[in-house]
Motif scaffolding. Structure first.
Motif, mmCIF file in Angstrom:
data_model
loop_
_atom_site.group_PDB
_atom_site.id
_atom_site.type_symbol
_atom_site.label_atom_id
_atom_site.label_comp_id
_atom_site.label_asym_id
_atom_site.label_seq_id
_atom_site.Cartn_x
_atom_site.Cartn_y
_atom_site.Cartn_z
ATOM 1 N N TYR A 101 0.831 -1.207 0.000
ATOM 2 C CA TYR A 101 0.000 0.000 0.000
ATOM 3 C C TYR A 101 0.868 1.260 0.000
ATOM 4 O O TYR A 101 0.532 2.257 -0.650
ATOM 5 C CB TYR A 101 -0.928 -0.002 1.222
ATOM 6 N N PHE A 102 1.983 1.225 0.717
ATOM 7 C CA PHE A 102 2.885 2.383 0.779
ATOM 8 C C PHE A 102 3.566 2.614 -0.560
ATOM 9 O O PHE A 102 3.617 3.748 -1.062
ATOM 10 C CB PHE A 102 3.914 2.163 1.887
ATOM 11 N N HIS A 103 4.091 1.559 -1.176
ATOM 12 C CA HIS A 103 4.750 1.698 -2.474
ATOM 13 C C HIS A 103 3.765 2.234 -3.510
ATOM 14 O O HIS A 103 4.108 3.088 -4.335
ATOM 15 C CB HIS A 103 5.306 0.353 -2.930
ATOM 16 N N ALA A 104 2.530 1.719 -3.458
ATOM 17 C CA ALA A 104 1.504 2.177 -4.392
ATOM 18 C C ALA A 104 1.171 3.652 -4.171
ATOM 19 O O ALA A 104 0.971 4.412 -5.125
ATOM 20 C CB ALA A 104 0.250 1.324 -4.240
ATOM 21 N N ALA A 105 1.115 4.058 -2.892
ATOM 22 C CA ALA A 105 0.806 5.455 -2.572
ATOM 23 C C ALA A 105 1.884 6.394 -3.101
ATOM 24 O O ALA A 105 1.580 7.472 -3.647
ATOM 25 C CB ALA A 105 0.648 5.624 -1.065
ATOM 26 N N GLN A 106 3.133 5.994 -2.950
ATOM 27 C CA GLN A 106 4.216 6.836 -3.456
ATOM 28 C C GLN A 106 4.163 6.952 -4.982
ATOM 29 O O GLN A 106 4.378 8.028 -5.531
ATOM 30 C CB GLN A 106 5.565 6.266 -3.014
ATOM 31 N N GLU A 107 3.866 5.841 -5.652
ATOM 32 C CA GLU A 107 3.756 5.897 -7.118
ATOM 33 C C GLU A 107 2.547 6.738 -7.521
ATOM 34 O O GLU A 107 2.618 7.523 -8.470
ATOM 35 C CB GLU A 107 3.648 4.490 -7.694
ATOM 36 N N TRP A 108 1.434 6.595 -6.818
ATOM 37 C CA TRP A 108 0.226 7.359 -7.128
ATOM 38 C C TRP A 108 0.487 8.856 -7.002
ATOM 39 O O TRP A 108 0.015 9.650 -7.814
ATOM 40 C CB TRP A 108 -0.902 6.927 -6.196
ATOM 41 N N ARG A 109 1.272 9.230 -5.977
ATOM 42 C CA ARG A 109 1.589 10.639 -5.741
ATOM 43 C C ARG A 109 2.785 11.113 -6.573
ATOM 44 O O ARG A 109 3.193 12.265 -6.478
ATOM 45 C CB ARG A 109 1.879 10.873 -4.249
ATOM 46 N N GLN A 110 3.380 10.189 -7.322
ATOM 47 C CA GLN A 110 4.545 10.473 -8.164
ATOM 48 C C GLN A 110 5.713 11.010 -7.334
ATOM 49 O O GLN A 110 6.417 11.938 -7.729
ATOM 50 C CB GLN A 110 4.183 11.450 -9.290
ATOM 51 N N GLU A 111 5.893 10.399 -6.169
ATOM 52 C CA GLU A 111 6.994 10.773 -5.285
ATOM 53 C C GLU A 111 8.234 9.937 -5.598
ATOM 54 O O GLU A 111 8.129 8.780 -6.003
ATOM 55 C CB GLU A 111 6.607 10.551 -3.826
ATOM 56 N N THR A 112 9.377 10.522 -5.372
ATOM 57 C CA THR A 112 10.633 9.781 -5.496
ATOM 58 C C THR A 112 10.883 9.048 -4.182
ATOM 59 O O THR A 112 11.027 9.687 -3.130
ATOM 60 C CB THR A 112 11.811 10.734 -5.777
ATOM 61 N N PRO A 113 10.904 7.708 -4.209
ATOM 62 C CA PRO A 113 11.063 6.947 -2.965
ATOM 63 C C PRO A 113 12.418 7.194 -2.311
ATOM 64 O O PRO A 113 13.423 7.425 -2.982
ATOM 65 C CB PRO A 113 10.941 5.489 -3.426
ATOM 66 N N ASP A 114 12.429 7.165 -0.990
ATOM 67 C CA ASP A 114 13.667 7.216 -0.217
ATOM 68 C C ASP A 114 14.145 5.776 -0.059
ATOM 69 O O ASP A 114 13.501 4.992 0.643
ATOM 70 C CB ASP A 114 13.393 7.843 1.155
ATOM 71 N N PRO A 115 15.245 5.391 -0.717
ATOM 72 C CA PRO A 115 15.687 3.989 -0.676
ATOM 73 C C PRO A 115 15.930 3.463 0.739
ATOM 74 O O PRO A 115 15.607 2.313 1.037
ATOM 75 C CB PRO A 115 16.996 4.001 -1.480
ATOM 76 N N LEU A 116 16.497 4.303 1.608
ATOM 77 C CA LEU A 116 16.789 3.862 2.968
ATOM 78 C C LEU A 116 15.509 3.607 3.758
ATOM 79 O O LEU A 116 15.412 2.638 4.511
ATOM 80 C CB LEU A 116 17.667 4.890 3.680
ATOM 81 N N GLU A 117 14.512 4.493 3.570
ATOM 82 C CA GLU A 117 13.241 4.329 4.273
ATOM 83 C C GLU A 117 12.515 3.086 3.778
ATOM 84 O O GLU A 117 11.957 2.315 4.564
ATOM 85 C CB GLU A 117 12.368 5.566 4.075
ATOM 86 N N ARG A 118 12.536 2.867 2.477
ATOM 87 C CA ARG A 118 11.905 1.676 1.908
ATOM 88 C C ARG A 118 12.569 0.400 2.425
ATOM 89 O O ARG A 118 11.898 -0.571 2.757
ATOM 90 C CB ARG A 118 11.982 1.706 0.383
ATOM 91 N N GLU A 119 13.900 0.428 2.481
ATOM 92 C CA GLU A 119 14.611 -0.763 2.934
ATOM 93 C C GLU A 119 14.348 -1.018 4.416
ATOM 94 O O GLU A 119 14.208 -2.172 4.841
ATOM 95 C CB GLU A 119 16.110 -0.596 2.681
ATOM 96 N N ARG A 120 14.262 0.039 5.204
ATOM 97 C CA ARG A 120 13.971 -0.123 6.632
ATOM 98 C C ARG A 120 12.614 -0.794 6.822
ATOM 99 O O ARG A 120 12.474 -1.732 7.626
ATOM 100 C CB ARG A 120 13.988 1.244 7.321
ATOM 101 N N LEU A 121 11.615 -0.348 6.086
ATOM 102 C CA LEU A 121 10.283 -0.933 6.203
ATOM 103 C C LEU A 121 10.255 -2.351 5.639
ATOM 104 O O LEU A 121 9.550 -3.222 6.160
ATOM 105 C CB LEU A 121 9.265 -0.050 5.488
ATOM 106 N N ARG A 122 11.016 -2.586 4.569
ATOM 107 C CA ARG A 122 11.084 -3.945 4.013
ATOM 108 C C ARG A 122 11.681 -4.921 5.022
ATOM 109 O O ARG A 122 11.195 -6.043 5.192
ATOM 110 C CB ARG A 122 11.914 -3.959 2.726
ATOM 111 N N LEU A 123 12.730 -4.483 5.699
ATOM 112 C CA LEU A 123 13.354 -5.335 6.709
ATOM 113 C C LEU A 123 12.399 -5.608 7.862
ATOM 114 O O LEU A 123 12.356 -6.714 8.401
ATOM 115 C CB LEU A 123 14.639 -4.685 7.229
#
Length: 202
Positions: A101-123
């Motif tokens: 849901y978070f990844h989809a929200a960022q794409e929907w808003r056309q935001e540039t993902p923060d790789p470190l934040e994404r990896e933290r949540l993935r872990l």
């Protein structure tokens, strides 16, 4: 003495694809066979009540809240005091669901993902993978209408479906796809029932 851990089954998928209905069917079948079961859920609504954004407005904070609250709910469900121990925990929205849901929200808003934040949540989500005996992933059927009372953004709903199955594939997470076909859902319920009958402690 070590208490056997209950079977843990999680479901994930985009909204209005039958996640809750599927788990209710599974719960009814398990109870009909005398298997003590607990079901978690309503994470999105509870997050909103806590003042956190939802759907296409999900943030890293709301995602972390849903993941950690879901973990806590599943632990509490497994430890719930009943006349007999809980043998099966059904998790409505497994940990990876919030990440999709978070990844989809960022794409929907056309935001540039923060790789470190994404990896933290993935872990964070990945710590739960081994706890699930089975993950069920519902598949969006574009041909089925959404109830009029739900004011869903169609593009966001499709993005969640895409990211759900992409995350499962990219991280090589074992799961079972569940489509909207009645036979497919019935087969999924029967598969879960047999799994629980074979593994649950009498």
């Amino acid at each position: 003495m070590t208490t056997p851990q209950p079977i843990r089954i999680g479901v994930m998928g985009t909204h209005s694809t039958g996640k809750t209905t599927l788990l209710k069917r599974i719960e009814m079948e398990l109870r009909a066979h005398g298997i003590p079961v607990a079901r978690t859920g309503r994470l999105g609504k509870r997050a909103a009540l806590a003042g956190l954004p939802k759907m296409q407005y999900h943030t890293a904070a709301s995602t972390e809240w849903i993941i950690t609250q879901g973990i806590a709910d599943e632990i509490a469900a497994a430890a719930r005091p009943t006349p007999e121990p809980i043998h099966v925990v059904l998790a409505d929205r497994a940990a990876w669901d919030a990440l999709a849901y978070f990844h989809a929200a960022q794409e929907w808003r056309q935001e540039t993902p923060d790789p470190l934040e994404r990896e933290r949540l993935r872990l964070l989500a990945s710590t739960q993978v081994l706890k699930y005996h089975l993950l069920l992933a519902t598949v969006l059927d574009h041909g089925l209408p959404v109830e009029s009372r739900h004011d869903y953004d169609a593009r966001y709903r499709a993005l969640v479906d895409h990211h759900t199955h992409a995350l499962l594939a990219e991280n090589e997470i074992p799961h079972q796809r569940v489509t909207s076909a009645p036979n497919n859902q019935t087969d999924a319920v029967e598969y879960v029932l047999q799994l629980c009958l074979n593994q649950a402690t009498p």
